[in-house]
Design a protein around this motif. Structure first.
Motif, PDB file in Angstrom:
ATOM      1  N   GLY A   1      37.797  41.471 -12.784  1.00 42.85           N
ATOM      2  CA  GLY A   1      39.086  40.927 -13.184  1.00 42.85           C
ATOM      3  C   GLY A   1      40.100  40.969 -12.056  1.00 42.85           C
ATOM      4  O   GLY A   1      41.251  40.624 -12.246  1.00 42.85           O
ATOM      5  N   LEU A   2      39.657  41.392 -10.871  1.00 49.28           N
ATOM      6  CA  LEU A   2      40.544  41.548  -9.723  1.00 49.28           C
ATOM      7  C   LEU A   2      40.079  40.679  -8.561  1.00 49.28           C
ATOM      8  O   LEU A   2      38.891  40.447  -8.395  1.00 49.28           O
ATOM      9  CB  LEU A   2      40.574  43.011  -9.276  1.00 49.28           C
ATOM     10  CG  LEU A   2      40.993  44.016 -10.346  1.00 49.28           C
ATOM     11  CD1 LEU A   2      40.773  45.432  -9.837  1.00 49.28           C
ATOM     12  CD2 LEU A   2      42.436  43.802 -10.747  1.00 49.28           C
TER      13      LEU A   2
ATOM     14  N   LYS B   1      44.489  33.789  -1.452  1.00 53.28           N
ATOM     15  CA  LYS B   1      44.962  32.760  -0.525  1.00 53.28           C
ATOM     16  C   LYS B   1      44.102  31.505  -0.631  1.00 53.28           C
ATOM     17  O   LYS B   1      44.601  30.385  -0.606  1.00 53.28           O
ATOM     18  CB  LYS B   1      44.936  33.279   0.911  1.00 53.28           C
ATOM     19  CG  LYS B   1      46.045  34.223   1.250  1.00 53.28           C
ATOM     20  CD  LYS B   1      45.946  34.657   2.705  1.00 53.28           C
ATOM     21  CE  LYS B   1      47.025  35.617   3.098  1.00 53.28           C
ATOM     22  NZ  LYS B   1      46.925  36.015   4.514  1.00 53.28           N
ATOM     23  N   GLU B   2      42.791  31.691  -0.755  1.00 55.14           N
ATOM     24  CA  GLU B   2      41.880  30.552  -0.875  1.00 55.14           C
ATOM     25  C   GLU B   2      42.193  29.739  -2.126  1.00 55.14           C
ATOM     26  O   GLU B   2      42.223  28.508  -2.093  1.00 55.14           O
ATOM     27  CB  GLU B   2      40.433  31.031  -0.918  1.00 55.14           C
ATOM     28  CG  GLU B   2      39.433  29.909  -1.096  1.00 55.14           C
ATOM     29  CD  GLU B   2      38.021  30.419  -1.313  1.00 55.14           C
ATOM     30  OE1 GLU B   2      37.326  29.799  -2.130  1.00 55.14           O
ATOM     31  OE2 GLU B   2      37.629  31.415  -0.682  1.00 55.14           O
ATOM     32  N   ALA B   3      42.461  30.419  -3.234  1.00 57.17           N
ATOM     33  CA  ALA B   3      42.788  29.716  -4.480  1.00 57.17           C
ATOM     34  C   ALA B   3      44.059  28.890  -4.321  1.00 57.17           C
ATOM     35  O   ALA B   3      44.126  27.746  -4.777  1.00 57.17           O
ATOM     36  CB  ALA B   3      42.950  30.712  -5.623  1.00 57.17           C
ATOM     37  N   LEU B   4      45.061  29.441  -3.660  1.00 54.87           N
ATOM     38  CA  LEU B   4      46.291  28.689  -3.439  1.00 54.87           C
ATOM     39  C   LEU B   4      46.024  27.448  -2.587  1.00 54.87           C
ATOM     40  O   LEU B   4      46.561  26.372  -2.856  1.00 54.87           O
ATOM     41  CB  LEU B   4      47.349  29.572  -2.776  1.00 54.87           C
ATOM     42  CG  LEU B   4      47.881  30.735  -3.613  1.00 54.87           C
ATOM     43  CD1 LEU B   4      48.901  31.536  -2.807  1.00 54.87           C
ATOM     44  CD2 LEU B   4      48.478  30.267  -4.922  1.00 54.87           C
ATOM     45  N   GLN B   5      45.160  27.595  -1.577  1.00 55.10           N
ATOM     46  CA  GLN B   5      44.840  26.456  -0.714  1.00 55.10           C
ATOM     47  C   GLN B   5      44.055  25.388  -1.468  1.00 55.10           C
ATOM     48  O   GLN B   5      44.314  24.194  -1.318  1.00 55.10           O
ATOM     49  CB  GLN B   5      44.056  26.923   0.507  1.00 55.10           C
ATOM     50  CG  GLN B   5      44.895  27.708   1.483  1.00 55.10           C
ATOM     51  CD  GLN B   5      44.065  28.310   2.604  1.00 55.10           C
ATOM     52  OE1 GLN B   5      42.839  28.349   2.544  1.00 55.10           O
ATOM     53  NE2 GLN B   5      44.745  28.791   3.635  1.00 55.10           N
ATOM     54  N   VAL B   6      43.093  25.818  -2.279  1.00 57.68           N
ATOM     55  CA  VAL B   6      42.271  24.868  -3.030  1.00 57.68           C
ATOM     56  C   VAL B   6      43.147  23.988  -3.923  1.00 57.68           C
ATOM     57  O   VAL B   6      42.900  22.798  -4.071  1.00 57.68           O
ATOM     58  CB  VAL B   6      41.207  25.615  -3.878  1.00 57.68           C
ATOM     59  CG1 VAL B   6      40.576  24.713  -4.919  1.00 57.68           C
ATOM     60  CG2 VAL B   6      40.138  26.210  -2.976  1.00 57.68           C
ATOM     61  N   PHE B   7      44.199  24.571  -4.493  1.00 59.71           N
ATOM     62  CA  PHE B   7      45.065  23.826  -5.405  1.00 59.71           C
ATOM     63  C   PHE B   7      46.325  23.295  -4.721  1.00 59.71           C
ATOM     64  O   PHE B   7      47.267  22.887  -5.373  1.00 59.71           O
ATOM     65  CB  PHE B   7      45.413  24.681  -6.627  1.00 59.71           C
ATOM     66  CG  PHE B   7      44.222  24.808  -7.535  1.00 59.71           C
ATOM     67  CD1 PHE B   7      43.979  23.860  -8.509  1.00 59.71           C
ATOM     68  CD2 PHE B   7      43.317  25.838  -7.363  1.00 59.71           C
ATOM     69  CE1 PHE B   7      42.865  23.950  -9.310  1.00 59.71           C
ATOM     70  CE2 PHE B   7      42.194  25.939  -8.169  1.00 59.71           C
ATOM     71  CZ  PHE B   7      41.968  24.991  -9.143  1.00 59.71           C
TER      72      PHE B   7
ATOM     73  N   HIS C   1      39.136  29.013 -11.193  1.00 60.50           N
ATOM     74  CA  HIS C   1      38.774  29.360  -9.820  1.00 60.50           C
ATOM     75  C   HIS C   1      38.738  30.878  -9.637  1.00 60.50           C
ATOM     76  O   HIS C   1      37.829  31.415  -9.007  1.00 60.50           O
ATOM     77  CB  HIS C   1      39.767  28.728  -8.843  1.00 60.50           C
ATOM     78  CG  HIS C   1      39.426  28.958  -7.413  1.00 60.50           C
ATOM     79  ND1 HIS C   1      38.503  28.177  -6.744  1.00 60.50           N
ATOM     80  CD2 HIS C   1      39.849  29.897  -6.527  1.00 60.50           C
ATOM     81  CE1 HIS C   1      38.378  28.624  -5.505  1.00 60.50           C
ATOM     82  NE2 HIS C   1      39.197  29.651  -5.350  1.00 60.50           N
ATOM     83  N   PHE C   2      39.722  31.582 -10.198  1.00 59.11           N
ATOM     84  CA  PHE C   2      39.743  33.043 -10.099  1.00 59.11           C
ATOM     85  C   PHE C   2      38.509  33.647 -10.760  1.00 59.11           C
ATOM     86  O   PHE C   2      37.907  34.572 -10.233  1.00 59.11           O
ATOM     87  CB  PHE C   2      40.996  33.611 -10.763  1.00 59.11           C
ATOM     88  CG  PHE C   2      42.240  33.554  -9.907  1.00 59.11           C
ATOM     89  CD1 PHE C   2      42.253  32.933  -8.658  1.00 59.11           C
ATOM     90  CD2 PHE C   2      43.411  34.114 -10.352  1.00 59.11           C
ATOM     91  CE1 PHE C   2      43.392  32.880  -7.881  1.00 59.11           C
ATOM     92  CE2 PHE C   2      44.564  34.080  -9.586  1.00 59.11           C
ATOM     93  CZ  PHE C   2      44.549  33.465  -8.345  1.00 59.11           C
ATOM     94  N   GLN C   3      38.128  33.122 -11.919  1.00 61.29           N
ATOM     95  CA  GLN C   3      36.942  33.641 -12.599  1.00 61.29           C
ATOM     96  C   GLN C   3      35.692  33.437 -11.751  1.00 61.29           C
ATOM     97  O   GLN C   3      34.843  34.325 -11.675  1.00 61.29           O
ATOM     98  CB  GLN C   3      36.751  32.963 -13.952  1.00 61.29           C
ATOM     99  CG  GLN C   3      37.711  33.454 -14.997  1.00 61.29           C
ATOM    100  CD  GLN C   3      37.485  32.765 -16.326  1.00 61.29           C
ATOM    101  OE1 GLN C   3      37.050  31.611 -16.386  1.00 61.29           O
ATOM    102  NE2 GLN C   3      37.788  33.461 -17.399  1.00 61.29           N
ATOM    103  N   GLU C   4      35.572  32.274 -11.134  1.00 62.27           N
ATOM    104  CA  GLU C   4      34.404  32.002 -10.296  1.00 62.27           C
ATOM    105  C   GLU C   4      34.397  32.873  -9.049  1.00 62.27           C
ATOM    106  O   GLU C   4      33.344  33.300  -8.588  1.00 62.27           O
ATOM    107  CB  GLU C   4      34.371  30.522  -9.911  1.00 62.27           C
ATOM    108  CG  GLU C   4      34.077  29.614 -11.085  1.00 62.27           C
ATOM    109  CD  GLU C   4      34.309  28.147 -10.794  1.00 62.27           C
ATOM    110  OE1 GLU C   4      34.731  27.808  -9.662  1.00 62.27           O
ATOM    111  OE2 GLU C   4      34.094  27.329 -11.706  1.00 62.27           O
ATOM    112  N   ALA C   5      35.579  33.150  -8.494  1.00 61.48           N
ATOM    113  CA  ALA C   5      35.671  33.980  -7.293  1.00 61.48           C
ATOM    114  C   ALA C   5      35.461  35.463  -7.608  1.00 61.48           C
ATOM    115  O   ALA C   5      35.113  36.238  -6.719  1.00 61.48           O
ATOM    116  CB  ALA C   5      37.027  33.789  -6.624  1.00 61.48           C
ATOM    117  N   ASP C   6      35.624  35.834  -8.853  1.00 65.62           N
ATOM    118  CA  ASP C   6      35.481  37.232  -9.276  1.00 65.62           C
ATOM    119  C   ASP C   6      34.006  37.540  -9.538  1.00 65.62           C
ATOM    120  O   ASP C   6      33.567  37.683 -10.672  1.00 65.62           O
ATOM    121  CB  ASP C   6      36.316  37.472 -10.535  1.00 65.62           C
ATOM    122  CG  ASP C   6      36.279  38.902 -11.019  1.00 65.62           C
ATOM    123  OD1 ASP C   6      35.900  39.801 -10.239  1.00 65.62           O
ATOM    124  OD2 ASP C   6      36.637  39.136 -12.190  1.00 65.62           O
TER     125      ASP C   6
END
Length: 119
Positions: free
Chosen positions: A29-30, A37-43, A19-24
């Protein structure tokens, strides 16, 4: 957060990484705090707002308003043991370097196909 991640294990960690890679989108890499926050909610990793702020401060020690995935895993899980680090350096790193032709730190599927045949 650490207890939740330990209970749900590697599957969630790998999913967050993807998910982080897709959001980046700019491939820096940042990630911003909003994307984090979105990643935490998704999971479904529920973190109280006060704890989330403390977590963000621990992750964003450079005060750049961005964090990287490596920093997140170190805060969430702690450092790898020396035994595991040695194993990763010995076994995985040389293989990865062989696949990373352009030395960019990432290996696209096209490069993997050059080295691997599933026949």
């Amino acid at each position: 957060l650490r207890e939740t991640l330990n209970k749900r294990g590697v599957r969630v960690l790998m999913g967050i990484g993807k998910h982080f890679q897709e959001a980046d989108v700019d491939r820096s890499g940042l990630l911003s705090q909003a994307a984090f926050k979105e990643a935490l909610q998704v999971f479904h990793l529920e973190v109280p707002e006060g704890d989330l702020e403390a977590l963000w401060l621990a992750l964003d020690d450079s005060k750049s308003d961005k964090v990287d995935y490596g920093d997140f895993t170190r805060v969430a899980f702690g450092e790898m043991s020396e035994h595991r680090k040695a194993f990763v350096r010995k076994v995985r790193f040389p293989a990865y370097m062989k696949l990373d032709f352009s030395k960019t730190g990432s290996v696209p599927l096209v490069d993997i196909r050059k080295c691997y045949c599933a026949k």
